[in-house]
Structures are given as C-alpha cells and as structure tokens.
Design an enzyme around this catalytic site. Structure first.
Site, mmCIF file in Angstrom:
data_model
loop_
_atom_site.group_PDB
_atom_site.id
_atom_site.type_symbol
_atom_site.label_atom_id
_atom_site.label_comp_id
_atom_site.label_asym_id
_atom_site.label_seq_id
_atom_site.Cartn_x
_atom_site.Cartn_y
_atom_site.Cartn_z
ATOM 1 N N GLN B 121 -23.139 20.919 29.716
ATOM 2 C CA GLN B 121 -21.910 21.395 30.356
ATOM 3 C C GLN B 121 -20.685 20.730 29.739
ATOM 4 O O GLN B 121 -20.485 19.525 29.909
ATOM 5 C CB GLN B 121 -21.957 21.075 31.851
ATOM 6 C CG GLN B 121 -20.738 21.536 32.618
ATOM 7 C CD GLN B 121 -20.733 21.021 34.054
ATOM 8 O OE1 GLN B 121 -21.025 19.858 34.292
ATOM 9 N NE2 GLN B 121 -20.418 21.886 34.999
ATOM 10 N N GLY B 122 -19.877 21.503 29.048
ATOM 11 C CA GLY B 122 -18.656 20.969 28.429
ATOM 12 C C GLY B 122 -17.425 21.358 29.230
ATOM 13 O O GLY B 122 -16.652 22.220 28.815
ATOM 14 N N SER B 124 -15.519 18.656 31.433
ATOM 15 C CA SER B 124 -14.582 17.528 31.490
ATOM 16 C C SER B 124 -14.015 17.177 30.117
ATOM 17 O O SER B 124 -14.682 17.328 29.090
ATOM 18 C CB SER B 124 -15.285 16.290 32.046
ATOM 19 O OG SER B 124 -15.865 16.575 33.287
ATOM 20 N N SER B 156 -23.449 15.533 29.782
ATOM 21 C CA SER B 156 -24.823 15.074 30.011
ATOM 22 C C SER B 156 -25.789 15.781 29.066
ATOM 23 O O SER B 156 -25.695 16.997 28.876
ATOM 24 C CB SER B 156 -25.256 15.354 31.448
ATOM 25 O OG SER B 156 -24.420 14.672 32.345
ATOM 26 N N GLU B 239 -23.429 24.183 41.313
ATOM 27 C CA GLU B 239 -23.611 22.766 41.008
ATOM 28 C C GLU B 239 -23.597 21.940 42.301
ATOM 29 O O GLU B 239 -24.402 21.050 42.496
ATOM 30 C CB GLU B 239 -22.499 22.305 40.058
ATOM 31 C CG GLU B 239 -22.645 20.855 39.615
ATOM 32 C CD GLU B 239 -21.662 20.468 38.516
ATOM 33 O OE1 GLU B 239 -20.783 21.288 38.176
ATOM 34 O OE2 GLU B 239 -21.784 19.343 37.997
HETATM 35 C C1 FAD Z 1 -23.298 10.721 35.310
HETATM 36 C C2 FAD Z 1 -22.223 11.707 35.050
HETATM 37 C C3 FAD Z 1 -22.531 12.897 34.426
HETATM 38 C C4 FAD Z 1 -21.546 13.836 34.164
HETATM 39 N N1 FAD Z 1 -21.911 14.962 33.490
HETATM 40 C C5 FAD Z 1 -20.954 15.837 33.141
HETATM 41 C C6 FAD Z 1 -21.272 16.955 32.338
HETATM 42 O O1 FAD Z 1 -22.419 17.157 31.958
HETATM 43 N N2 FAD Z 1 -20.296 17.797 31.968
HETATM 44 C C7 FAD Z 1 -19.011 17.613 32.377
HETATM 45 O O2 FAD Z 1 -18.191 18.441 32.047
HETATM 46 N N3 FAD Z 1 -18.660 16.545 33.137
HETATM 47 C C8 FAD Z 1 -19.601 15.653 33.523
HETATM 48 N N4 FAD Z 1 -19.262 14.558 34.275
HETATM 49 C C9 FAD Z 1 -17.850 14.348 34.601
HETATM 50 C C10 FAD Z 1 -17.477 14.381 36.060
HETATM 51 O O3 FAD Z 1 -17.421 15.713 36.508
HETATM 52 C C11 FAD Z 1 -16.139 13.669 36.193
HETATM 53 O O4 FAD Z 1 -16.372 12.309 35.918
HETATM 54 C C12 FAD Z 1 -15.525 13.772 37.549
HETATM 55 O O5 FAD Z 1 -15.145 15.096 37.836
HETATM 56 C C13 FAD Z 1 -14.336 12.846 37.731
HETATM 57 O O6 FAD Z 1 -13.414 12.950 36.683
HETATM 58 P P1 FAD Z 1 -12.907 11.634 35.917
HETATM 59 O O7 FAD Z 1 -14.104 10.878 35.521
HETATM 60 O O8 FAD Z 1 -11.948 12.057 34.895
HETATM 61 O O9 FAD Z 1 -12.165 10.781 37.016
HETATM 62 P P2 FAD Z 1 -10.645 10.932 37.437
HETATM 63 O O10 FAD Z 1 -10.350 12.361 37.704
HETATM 64 O O11 FAD Z 1 -9.771 10.212 36.496
HETATM 65 O O12 FAD Z 1 -10.683 10.161 38.816
HETATM 66 C C14 FAD Z 1 -10.530 8.740 38.924
HETATM 67 C C15 FAD Z 1 -10.401 8.399 40.405
HETATM 68 O O13 FAD Z 1 -9.241 9.050 40.934
HETATM 69 C C16 FAD Z 1 -9.592 9.832 42.041
HETATM 70 N N5 FAD Z 1 -8.781 11.052 42.055
HETATM 71 C C17 FAD Z 1 -8.473 11.887 41.047
HETATM 72 N N6 FAD Z 1 -7.750 12.914 41.464
HETATM 73 C C18 FAD Z 1 -7.592 12.746 42.804
HETATM 74 C C19 FAD Z 1 -6.962 13.478 43.840
HETATM 75 N N7 FAD Z 1 -6.337 14.630 43.625
HETATM 76 N N8 FAD Z 1 -7.025 12.972 45.084
HETATM 77 C C20 FAD Z 1 -7.669 11.808 45.345
HETATM 78 N N9 FAD Z 1 -8.293 11.084 44.424
HETATM 79 C C21 FAD Z 1 -8.249 11.551 43.169
HETATM 80 C C22 FAD Z 1 -11.054 10.172 41.831
HETATM 81 O O14 FAD Z 1 -11.696 10.493 43.071
HETATM 82 C C23 FAD Z 1 -11.584 8.903 41.225
HETATM 83 O O15 FAD Z 1 -11.865 7.985 42.247
HETATM 84 C C24 FAD Z 1 -20.215 13.593 34.555
HETATM 85 C C25 FAD Z 1 -19.902 12.406 35.199
HETATM 86 C C26 FAD Z 1 -20.883 11.463 35.442
HETATM 87 C C27 FAD Z 1 -20.497 10.194 36.130
#
Ligand code: FAD
Lengths: 293, 377
Positions: B121-122, B124, B156, B239
């Site tokens: 899944q691409g 993020s 992932s 999902e």
């Molecule tokens: C093990 C793992 C596997 C993953 N696999 C995939 C994958 O295969 N493909 C893919 O595309 N993505 C994948 N992801 C990505 C995942 O979907 C994102 O990590 C997630 O959506 C959060 O985005 P971020 O990491 O950029 O955090 P950020 O968006 O930067 O968030 C950081 C913090 O800020 C908070 N925050 C952000 N915006 C708000 C808001 N509006 N209100 C309140 N709090 C907020 C968040 O809750 C978090 O605590 C994976 C992540 C993990 C950990």
C-alpha cells in the site's frame, strides 16, 4: 446470525420510550427529585399495566411471554429516563410475589449490605433486620445499610445473574443518554466564536463516550441472548464503566453548568454510582470473568 | 438479536474445520521473521492451499458472516495469518472488487486470491500521514501512461510486493481531495527504489519507496481520474472495518495462554493482576460481540463496512496494547527477554494505535461522522 434488533424489538423499545416520555419526562424527573424519594404508586401501576414487570412471565401466567433480550431493552429505556424505584427487584418477583407483576405491590430486595427503597416497599426479600438508613448519594434512590452480622445476602443464586444484567442494561441506557446530552451541548455551546464540539479536546471526550457505550451495548445485548453468567459479569463491568465515566465526561463537557444541581448530569452520575455498587460490583465481576479464563 | 448461525453457516464451519484439521499438520515450519523471501513463500503457500480448496474468496466474495466464521475457525485452529499479502487480500482486493472494471477484476483478483501476486500500500508520504489528502507524489499523463514521481513511506512488505495500490496527485491545481487518483503500480517498473526501514521491533517490516519517472499504464487506474479520494475511502473502510477481525480471536487465545502462564508462575494469586486479566477478558469478549454486530450491519447494508469500524479499531488497538502490557506484568523479569514471543508481540502492538489511522484520527471520525460534531479548523 443477525445480531441486529428485530422489528418487534425495535417496536417494543419505541413503545417504552414513548410511554416514559409521556409519563416520566424531565419535569416529572425533577418533581421526583424535589419530592425526595417518594415512590409514585400511580406510575408504578401504569408500568405494571404496560407489562414492565410481567414481561417475562409466560402468557398462561398472565405475562407477556418475552425473554431477557426484550427485558434488557426495557431496562435500557428505564436507565435512559432515570426511572426511579426498585424496578429490578419487582420485575424479578413477578410471578412469585402476588401483585408484583401488575405493579400493585412494590418489591425490594437486599443485595449485599444494601437495600433500596426499603420504606416504600410492600415486600422485602432477604434479611434486613437492623437496617439503618443511609443519606443516599442519589436523591432518587433511598438506601438502607444492613449490618454485616444480619444473615447472608439473598437473591443470589438463580436471579443474581438476571439482576446484574438488567442493572447493566440500565447503565447502558444512562451511558447512552449522557453521550447524547454531551453531544447536544457540544453542538450548541459557543466559546471562542465556535461550537465547543469543534474543539478536539471536547470531540475526543465525546468519541470516547460513544465507544464505551457501544462496547457495553454489544456486551449487554449478547449476554441477554446467551444468558451466560460470565458474559453477564463482563457486560455489567463494561456497562458500569460506560455509565460512570460517561456521566463524568458529560459533566466535563458541560463546564460550570455541569456542576449545578440544575443540570441532570449529576443525577445520572449518582445513579450510576449506586448501580455500580449493586448487583455485582466491579471486583466480583472481574473475578467472575477471570475465573473462566 | 440472533446469535445462532444458520444450518448452512454451520455446515460451512464444519467443512472448514475438517479441512483445517487435515491440512494444518502438514504445513512446513514457520520461517524466521527476518527472512522476507521465506515469509512471502510461506504466506503465499498457505494462500495457495486455501485457493485450491476453494476457500480463497472468503476474503471478500463470501457473505460477511461466512468471512467471520472463516476468521474464527482459522484463528482457533492456529492457522497462519494472511501475512505478506494482507494488503491484497484485505483491502486492495476488496477495493478492486468494489470499484474496478470487469477487466481489472479479471486481471488482478485471481492473483490476489491464489497468492501468486503480493500487494503493498503506497498511500503515506513523508509529509502526508494523518493528513493523507495532502500527498504530493505527482502523476503526469504521457500518452497511455502516467509518469509518476515522488516518494512514499511506511510501505509495509514493499520488499516482497509485486503490486502497489498507489495514490498519486493527477491534478495539482484542484482542491486537495479532488486531484487524487488510485493506481495499481507493478513493483518491477523501472524507477522504483525500495529502501527498507527498521522498526522498533528490529524487523524491516516497512520501507521507503522512491519513485523516479515510473511509467504506469492509464488502464491501471481504478476509478475515474481525480476521483481517487472516494476510492481511497472504500479502501480505508475495509482496512479499518474488517482487517482486524481475525485478530480479536487471536487475542482471546493469547489471553487464555496468559492466564495459564499466570497460574503457573503464581502471579494469578495477586488479585490485582487477576482482576485486570478479568477486565481485559470482558473487553475482548465484548469486542467480538461488537464485531458480530458490525458484520450484521454490513450484511444488511450490502458489503462495504461502515464507520462502526472506527469504533471497533479505537477500542481494539488500545486493548491489544493493554494485553501485552499485562503479559509483561505477569512475566516479570522475563518481559525483558526478546527470545520470548510475547515480548516481540508487545513491541509490535505499539503500532496498532498508529497504523491504519491513528487513534486521534479515529476519534475525529467517530465524533464528526457518527456523532455529527462540527469539523475542526
Ligand atoms: C507498522 C506500520 C505500518 C504501516 N503500513 C503502511 C502501509 O503499508 N502503507 C501506507 O501507506 N502507510 C502505512 N503506515 C502509515 C500510517 O498509516 C501512518 O503512520 C499514520 O496514518 C500516521 O501518519 P504519520 O505517521 O505521518 O503521523 P502524523 O500524521 O505525523 O501524526 C503524528 C501525531 O500527530 C497526531 N495528529 C496528526 N494529525 C492530527 C489531527 N488532525 N488531530 C489530532 N492529532 C493529530 C497523530 O495522531 C500522531 O499522534 C504504516 C504505519 C505503521 C506504524
């Protein structure tokens, strides 16, 4: 498998909600609070006539012939409306204590060290010998405390499960009501030029309330279907938590208004505290679920 | 409120249970968690067995109740998890089934079901996580292909994937939700660089992906051009709505093992520990009932799970972390030994409140879409 409510169940729930809205609306609730815990006998008889107490009695015995899932819906509505009185004890006594099913006779029962509505009841189940009045935290639940020496607690064996489940259903109704109240207030109350529900800190409180309520709902409804003692214990535990924490969060969302006698929030919280202490408090419920692991 | 299964459903369950009983003992030993090609081979081998036995399509073609039974029985029997192909089976596949053309369904679904083709899944990007719609990876039309440039992160299983469900910006001038498209990108295309990232559990579970003028055929777009956000919502509903269901059964089993361990090492005698385990058991039991409720709703409304999935995901992800924290408490000093599977699982569980939408984002969804509270600024 289809876990959703049937049409009949939805109709039953709507009917009770309608009856309570007509006979025990907010004005009636506040009047009952002002009256300081006297039981409205006329209302009690109306509940009896509507089948509230006879719901689970077989039709041959003059009952409605429904089961625990329907009873749970009834008690959920009672909890939502904060309907006062020893509802559970009277419901459980229907068919055994003459007049209970019809709402002619008010029955209360001792549970652990506590007995509610002792002075208002016609029939008291269990040993309450030296019971002393307590200044009850809930203005709508008069309580007596039975000294520990006086006999063993009653109504335990076959009916304790049903009592815990119905109590959980009341907690569910209360949790659902305080969630609705918090959400309505959050949409309405303006601060910093916007509805406070737009602030995430408030929004997240409300979301948490809904999550706990829906988890409790799934547990309570399923336990009503299976009548499994372990599921009932789990349901009581989660419903107690949903009701108590829901009322507290609702109070928080209401700000200063939430701390007033005027707002209904405290009535939900206090009743939730009473119910949490009765018919299987947290420690007993947790032990019961753990024992099955 | 009916929790009994129909005769047909019970028959399905019995047949499945029989089949699992004969096939599971013959499975090869599980590969080392760090051996990615080995894991892919193992997971897709399992998928192949399901496919040949006619159980592959339970992932989305079967009724929701059958799917529930499938997850319940496979977990109970200790069958392998979908593993490397979870994206294909649990959300890309269902999305293509729901939104793809006849041709696209014919092209991709068999490979997903048979395990021959693995998806990742691409979505993020480094600057687009929770705020997914702000993604910047560009796709510019050039004849019958999109030319894609940008970078993705946290992908992932990218290392072993054949296909990627990719979100790209096809109209940079449109409002941010309106200029996105959903593409199926072959991972063998020139211009793709995958750089594994190491998770706090020590594994290379996910990766960064750099896309440098990667050509993706226009025919690989699912849904209309610039309508990708709507398609994405379908993907996310799968999902969040269904992808975790089987794990609840697994957690209940784990909790049973934990209670056994506690009885053996004496910590069960501590009423605090005992009561907390009891509370957790009540929560997982209720989560299972909530799942049955959600499935009943989905069954009645025609397939795509509703926002009820967010309610479930919120509660589940925290309960799962609590479960492993309890495990650590029960294990005492052994909780520091990474040689014990518990502790690796404890580390993995830390991602549950982040991946597939953080708990904060799920709370926003519950508050705005279910409770109708105003959107934040
Ligand atoms: C093990 C793992 C596997 C993953 N696999 C995939 C994958 O295969 N493909 C893919 O595309 N993505 C994948 N992801 C990505 C995942 O979907 C994102 O990590 C997630 O959506 C959060 O985005 P971020 O990491 O950029 O955090 P950020 O968006 O930067 O968030 C950081 C913090 O800020 C908070 N925050 C952000 N915006 C708000 C808001 N509006 N209100 C309140 N709090 C907020 C968040 O809750 C978090 O605590 C994976 C992540 C993990 C950990």
């Amino acid at each position: 498998m289809d876990f959703r409510l049937t049409e009949d169940q939805k109709a039953l729930r709507a009917g009770v909600r309608e009856l309570l809205a007509r006979r025990f609306d907010r004005d009636a609730l506040r009047a009952a609070v002002d009256a300081g815990g006297t039981l409205d006998r006329a209302l009690w008889r109306e509940l009896g006539a509507a089948g509230f107490f006879a719901l689970r009695l077989p039709e041959e015995a003059g009952g409605v012939g429904l089961g625990l899932p329907e009873a749970v819906l009834l008690f959920e509505e009672a909890g939502r409306a904060l309907l006062p009185g020893p509802l559970i004890a009277t419901h459980l006594a229907a068919g055994e204590v003459p007049g209970a099913a019809e709402g002619e006779v008010v029955v209360t029962a001792r549970d652990g060290a506590l007995v509610e509505w002792l002075d208002a009841a016609d029939v008291v189940l269990g040993e309450t010998g030296e019971a002393v009045p307590v200044r009850s935290v809930d203005p709508l639940t008069p309580l007596h405390r039975v000294p520990s020496a006086a006999g063993t607690a009653v109504s335990v064996a076959p009916r304790a499960g049903a009592a815990a489940l119905l109590s959980a259903a009341e907690q569910l109704g209360s949790a659902s009501a305080t969630t609705d109240m918090a959400v309505a207030y959050a949409k309405d109350r303006i601060q910093f030029g916007q509805a406070i529900g737009g602030f995430q800190a408030v929004k997240h409180l409300c979301a948490g309330m809904l999550v706990r309520t829906e988890l409790a709902r799934a547990a309570v409804y399923a336990a009503a279907v299976t009548a499994d003692p372990v599921e009932i214990a789990g349901a009581k535990l989660l419903a107690d938590e949903a009701a108590v924490r829901g009322a507290r969060d609702c109070l928080q969302v209401h700000g200063g208004m939430g701390f007033t006698w005027e707002a209904d929030v405290h009535l939900h919280l206090k009743r939730a505290w009473v119910r949490a202490e009765r018919w299987m408090p947290a420690a007993a419920a947790e032990e019961a679920v753990a024992a099955a692991l | 409120m009916d929790l009994t299964y129909t005769a047909e459903e019970e028959e399905f369950r019995a047949r499945l249970r029989d089949w699992l009983g004969t096939v599971l003992p013959k499975l090869p030993p599980r590969p080392d968690p760090l051996d990615w090609p080995g894991r892919r081979a193992y997971d897709t081998g399992w998928q192949r067995l399901l496919y040949d036995a006619g159980y592959a399509d339970v992932h989305w073609d079967a009724s929701p109740t059958q799917r529930l039974i499938f997850l319940e029985e496979t977990e109970r029997a200790g069958a392998p998890y979908v593993g490397a192909n979870f994206v294909g089976l649990l959300h890309a596949g269902p999305t293509i089934a729901a939104e793809g053309t006849e041709e696209q369904r014919a092209r991709w679904l068999p490979g997903v079901l048979s395990g021959d083709e693995v998806w990742c899944q691409g979505f993020s990007e480094p600057d687009a996580g929770s705020d997914l719609a702000s993604l910047r990876t560009r796709a510019v039309r050039d004849g019958d292909a999109y030319v894609v440039t940008g970078s993705k992160i946290w992908t992932s299983h990218a290392e072993v994937a054949d296909w990627c469900e990719l979100l790209v910006r096809t109209d940079p001038d449109a409002p941010k939700h309106r200029g996105i498209s959903w593409l199926a990108m072959p991972m063998t295309s020139p211009g793709i660089t995958v750089r594994p990232l190491r998770t706090l559990a020590g594994s290379t579970e996910f990766a960064e992906m750099f896309l440098d003028e990667v050509r993706v055929p226009v025919g690989n777009r699912v849904g209309a051009e610039n309508d990708g956000w709507r398609v994405t919502m379908v993907t996310l509903s799968f999902e969040r709505g269904t992808a975790f269901v089987g794990e609840v059964v697994a957690c209940r089993r784990t909790l049973g093992e934990l209670a056994r361990a506690a009885r053996e090492n004496g910590s069960w005698d501590d009423p605090v520990i005992r009561r907390r385990l009891g509370r957790l058991a009540a929560e997982f039991a209720a989560l299972w009932r909530l799942t049955q409720w959600n499935v009943s709703e989905a069954q009645a409304s025609g397939g795509v799970p509703g926002v009820g999935g967010s309610v479930f995901k919120l509660q589940y992800s925290h309960a799962r972390q609590e479960l492993y924290d309890m495990a650590a408490e029960v294990l005492g000093p052994d909780a520091l030994d990474l040689g014990q599977e518990w502790n690796v699982d404890r580390l993995s569980s830390l991602s549950y409140t982040i991946a597939a939408g953080t708990s904060q984002i799920q709370r926003n969804i519950v508050a705005e879409r279910i409770l109708g509270l105003p959107k934040g600024r």
